[in-house]
Design a protein around this motif. Structure first.
Motif, PDB file in Angstrom:
ATOM      1  N   GLY A 135      -1.676 -13.223   7.223  1.00  6.46           N
ATOM      2  CA  GLY A 135      -1.846 -14.666   7.231  1.00  6.46           C
ATOM      3  C   GLY A 135      -3.025 -15.130   8.072  1.00  6.46           C
ATOM      4  O   GLY A 135      -3.619 -16.159   7.785  1.00  6.46           O
ATOM      5  N   GLU A 136      -3.382 -14.379   9.100  1.00  8.19           N
ATOM      6  CA  GLU A 136      -4.505 -14.798   9.933  1.00  8.19           C
ATOM      7  C   GLU A 136      -5.822 -14.336   9.333  1.00  8.19           C
ATOM      8  O   GLU A 136      -5.931 -13.210   8.854  1.00  8.19           O
ATOM      9  N   ASP A 137      -6.823 -15.198   9.399  1.00  7.14           N
ATOM     10  CA  ASP A 137      -8.132 -14.826   8.889  1.00  7.14           C
ATOM     11  C   ASP A 137      -8.860 -13.922   9.884  1.00  7.14           C
ATOM     12  O   ASP A 137      -8.476 -13.809  11.043  1.00  7.14           O
ATOM     13  N   PHE A 138      -9.898 -13.281   9.400  1.00 10.29           N
ATOM     14  CA  PHE A 138     -10.835 -12.616  10.308  1.00 10.29           C
ATOM     15  C   PHE A 138     -12.249 -12.911   9.832  1.00 10.29           C
ATOM     16  O   PHE A 138     -12.449 -13.394   8.715  1.00 10.29           O
ATOM     17  N   LEU A 139     -13.207 -12.647  10.722  1.00 12.02           N
ATOM     18  CA  LEU A 139     -14.590 -13.031  10.466  1.00 12.02           C
ATOM     19  C   LEU A 139     -15.428 -11.795  10.136  1.00 12.02           C
ATOM     20  O   LEU A 139     -15.249 -10.744  10.754  1.00 12.02           O
ATOM     21  N   ARG A 173      -9.605 -14.079  23.139  1.00  9.76           N
ATOM     22  CA  ARG A 173     -10.442 -12.908  23.430  1.00  9.76           C
ATOM     23  C   ARG A 173     -10.610 -12.090  22.146  1.00  9.76           C
ATOM     24  O   ARG A 173      -9.940 -11.091  21.928  1.00  9.76           O
ATOM     25  N   PRO A 174     -11.510 -12.552  21.276  1.00  4.93           N
ATOM     26  CA  PRO A 174     -11.635 -11.929  19.946  1.00  4.93           C
ATOM     27  C   PRO A 174     -12.080 -10.469  20.038  1.00  4.93           C
ATOM     28  O   PRO A 174     -13.040 -10.150  20.724  1.00  4.93           O
ATOM     29  N   ARG A 175     -11.373  -9.605  19.323  1.00  4.92           N
ATOM     30  CA  ARG A 175     -11.747  -8.192  19.271  1.00  4.92           C
ATOM     31  C   ARG A 175     -12.858  -7.997  18.245  1.00  4.92           C
ATOM     32  O   ARG A 175     -12.772  -8.487  17.122  1.00  4.92           O
ATOM     33  N   VAL A 207     -14.189  -3.098  20.305  1.00  4.57           N
ATOM     34  CA  VAL A 207     -13.154  -2.063  20.214  1.00  4.57           C
ATOM     35  C   VAL A 207     -13.618  -0.810  19.478  1.00  4.57           C
ATOM     36  O   VAL A 207     -12.903   0.181  19.433  1.00  4.57           O
ATOM     37  N   GLY A 208     -14.796  -0.829  18.884  1.00  2.00           N
ATOM     38  CA  GLY A 208     -15.306   0.370  18.209  1.00  2.00           C
ATOM     39  C   GLY A 208     -15.496   0.172  16.720  1.00  2.00           C
ATOM     40  O   GLY A 208     -15.590  -0.963  16.236  1.00  2.00           O
ATOM     41  N   ASN A 209     -15.560   1.290  15.990  1.00  2.00           N
ATOM     42  CA  ASN A 209     -15.772   1.239  14.547  1.00  2.00           C
ATOM     43  C   ASN A 209     -14.492   0.891  13.802  1.00  2.00           C
ATOM     44  O   ASN A 209     -13.403   1.276  14.214  1.00  2.00           O
ATOM     45  N   VAL A 210     -14.644   0.176  12.703  1.00  3.22           N
ATOM     46  CA  VAL A 210     -13.511  -0.106  11.824  1.00  3.22           C
ATOM     47  C   VAL A 210     -13.917   0.255  10.394  1.00  3.22           C
ATOM     48  O   VAL A 210     -15.092   0.250  10.055  1.00  3.22           O
ATOM     49  N   ARG A 219      -5.698  -5.861   9.658  1.00  2.00           N
ATOM     50  CA  ARG A 219      -6.487  -6.752  10.489  1.00  2.00           C
ATOM     51  C   ARG A 219      -6.670  -6.211  11.913  1.00  2.00           C
ATOM     52  O   ARG A 219      -6.195  -6.796  12.895  1.00  2.00           O
ATOM     53  N   PRO A 220      -7.336  -5.064  12.035  1.00  2.00           N
ATOM     54  CA  PRO A 220      -7.464  -4.422  13.350  1.00  2.00           C
ATOM     55  C   PRO A 220      -8.356  -5.179  14.331  1.00  2.00           C
ATOM     56  O   PRO A 220      -8.260  -4.945  15.535  1.00  2.00           O
ATOM     57  N   VAL A 221      -9.216  -6.046  13.838  1.00  2.00           N
ATOM     58  CA  VAL A 221     -10.107  -6.818  14.721  1.00  2.00           C
ATOM     59  C   VAL A 221     -10.218  -8.260  14.218  1.00  2.00           C
ATOM     60  O   VAL A 221      -9.831  -8.575  13.093  1.00  2.00           O
ATOM     61  N   ASP A 222     -10.756  -9.115  15.085  1.00  2.00           N
ATOM     62  CA  ASP A 222     -10.968 -10.519  14.721  1.00  2.00           C
ATOM     63  C   ASP A 222     -12.345 -10.736  14.113  1.00  2.00           C
ATOM     64  O   ASP A 222     -12.541 -11.652  13.325  1.00  2.00           O
ATOM     65  N   VAL A 223     -13.311  -9.904  14.532  1.00  2.00           N
ATOM     66  CA  VAL A 223     -14.689 -10.062  14.064  1.00  2.00           C
ATOM     67  C   VAL A 223     -15.223  -8.706  13.615  1.00  2.00           C
ATOM     68  O   VAL A 223     -15.176  -7.735  14.384  1.00  2.00           O
TER      69      VAL A 223
END
Lengths: 337, 337
Positions: A135-139, A173-175, A207-210, A219-223
């Motif tokens: 449900g949450e977006d990411f950038l 604190r966006p990851r 946080v590293g590579n995705v 959704r492991p990160v926000d950006v």
């Protein structure tokens, strides 16, 4: 607050885009300055019982930049286009933000020429919000402004994406993750390796590579940070994967009677699915790093999408995004260089 | 024909992979040479009423290269691994092809070190077949062997992909497209622009740039060419898009009673959908450009996927793929340079 809306360069007729501007004005209490053909704009306003005055005003523009025109040539050649005149008006502070569903390359080139870049940002980047299953977006930044990047450009995309996520999307604190083809630092190409080295030493919450296969589900990160070529390929491949499932579903369902009944019962699910996975409904993509608030709407934007894009612009203005971006790495506890 | 199967480096236990080898031997009439721990292989053979002899033989290998080991170091350090011993045996003509579900980077590095490259091919590329909605597969090359490419490398991927499509997939005049972020020649990054220039002058049936959002639905070309970083991002993004739809479908269906009934009626559709869009079931991805037939199976391959990968290897051997690739551009009416 006044938002400038380019109503000429999109795929849909100007009247549809004006309708989106009216909806935004009514919904968010903003003023809209329409850039385009005054007669067409007045007619569209009248259709909804509105006229030009304080709440709705018109910036006359006699030329239109088409979707397939070479960006730099179009921007240099068509000084009276809604796109160029709009950007000049933004620079002259006649509006607080500029929204356009036009030729993306032309919006990028025009913004750089007309507004210039924010100090210390080498290249602007287009940031797009994508939906996740939870449900949450990411950038994702960049999705097409820069197709040949140096590691420093990726670091700047990370900085701008993090700032946008923190100040506009209100993620404390966006990851930040680098889009790569494996999670270990040594994976991927040279560009990513060197960008990784810059980011792991910097003050951003990196946080590293995705990897792309689970961004929408886990959704492991926000950006997500990437060069504009890779980001655009990623975006279109996700769209292609989603589109393939729905096309194949339709095809398979039509072959079976019981399946047709099943599909009928699932209609509300399919409708919600489409809404949840559409990034068009999410409004526009901010072009971060130019000296002004510029939001690129999808070329196929209808009134609802335009309203969404204006909302993106409005929130960026309210969050003082330009000032936050100008603080640069200093705003993240870095040394400001 | 004898196919060498590395049964040690995959995610699933060797016994499962041996099962796939047995199924392939029975289904296609090929001999299988299993590389790995003899005791484990014998036990797995016995489970299916088979024993080592002529049809099934064993290449003893005491070491295993893990999925997360750095490829070059692993290949140099573990000379007794099933992967390295298998490639040496392929070079010594003890088998006609090599199939491995192990560490992809290690298979690529090991193949280059042990087998060498085909003359005039600068870099090998991994070719993967993807499903389309219409039912016909298409090929994407490279999906991860080379992450930093020059335009010439892309041109070689095009040559090898076209040859594979023509001689193994039996597509008479395969259409070649460059994966880009727009269809005009001027779109995209420098790498693609220069690759476009080489391809439009060459003898291959090159149709221009293609975009990722409609490859699976419209299938505009038979072979999609890209650098290995972009290709891998593309592949995982498609997987992510497909995965997001199915995850979200499940979630939304579970919230509604009528939808659960609908989903029950749609079960056969969902099963067929999964089969049609799975590229795991499509067997392995050939590593084109090394001096031998090498097929990389997915790390999570089960017996059926291994059988599929062996089928890919078998068809490549039958089609004299290595000899066709050695003919290079000359086989397409070019001047051989």
């Amino acid at each position: 607050m006044r938002i400038l809306l380019d109503v000429m360069g999109g795929d849909l007729p100007p009247a549809e885009l004006v309708k989106g501007g009216i909806a935004a004005a009514r919904g968010y209490g903003v003023e809209i300055l329409f850039a385009g053909d005054p007669a067409v704009i007045r007619e569209a306003l009248a259709l909804h019982g509105e006229r030009d005055g304080e709440r709705f005003s018109i910036l006359e523009a006699s030329e239109v930049i088409g979707m397939d025109e070479p960006p730099v040539r179009a921007v240099r050649g068509k000084r009276n286009s809604s796109l160029v005149r709009g950007l000049v008006a933004l620079r002259e502070a006649e509006a607080d933000a500029f929204v356009s569903p036009g030729n993306t390359g032309a919006v990028v080139a025009g913004s750089i020429f007309t507004l210039g870049r924010i100090a210390k940002i080498l290249r602007p980047g287009i940031a797009v919000t994508l939906p996740s299953v939870g449900g949450e977006d990411f950038l994702v930044i960049d999705v097409g402004a820069n197709v040949d990047c140096a590691p420093e450009h990726l670091a700047h995309f990370a900085l701008m994406g993090a700032t946008y996520a923190r100040d506009v999307l209100k993620i404390e604190r966006p990851r930040i993750g680098l889009l790569n083809i494996g999670t270990e630092k040594a994976k991927g190409n040279k560009l990513n390796y060197h960008a990784f080295e810059i980011l792991e030493r910097g003050p951003l919450p990196f946080v590293g590579n995705v990897e792309g296969h689970h961004l929408l589900t886990d959704r492991p990160v926000d950006v997500v940070v990437c060069d504009g070529f890779v980001g655009n390929v990623f975006l279109k491949a996700v769209e292609g994967g989603v589109g393939a499932v729905s096309a194949l579903l339709k095809k398979l369902i039509n072959r079976r009677g019981a399946a047709r009944l099943g599909a009928f019962l699932l209609r509300p699910v399919f409708v919600e699915l489409r809404e949840r996975l559409s990034y068009q409904g999410r409004g526009g993509a901010p072009l971060l790093g130019v000296d002004g608030i510029v939001v690129i709407a999808h070329g196929r934007s209808d009134a609802a999408a335009i309203q969404g894009a204006i909302d993106v612009a409005r929130r960026a203005v309210e969050s003082c995004l330009k000032e936050r971006l100008e603080q640069g790495i200093g705003g993240w506890g870095g040394d400001g260089n």
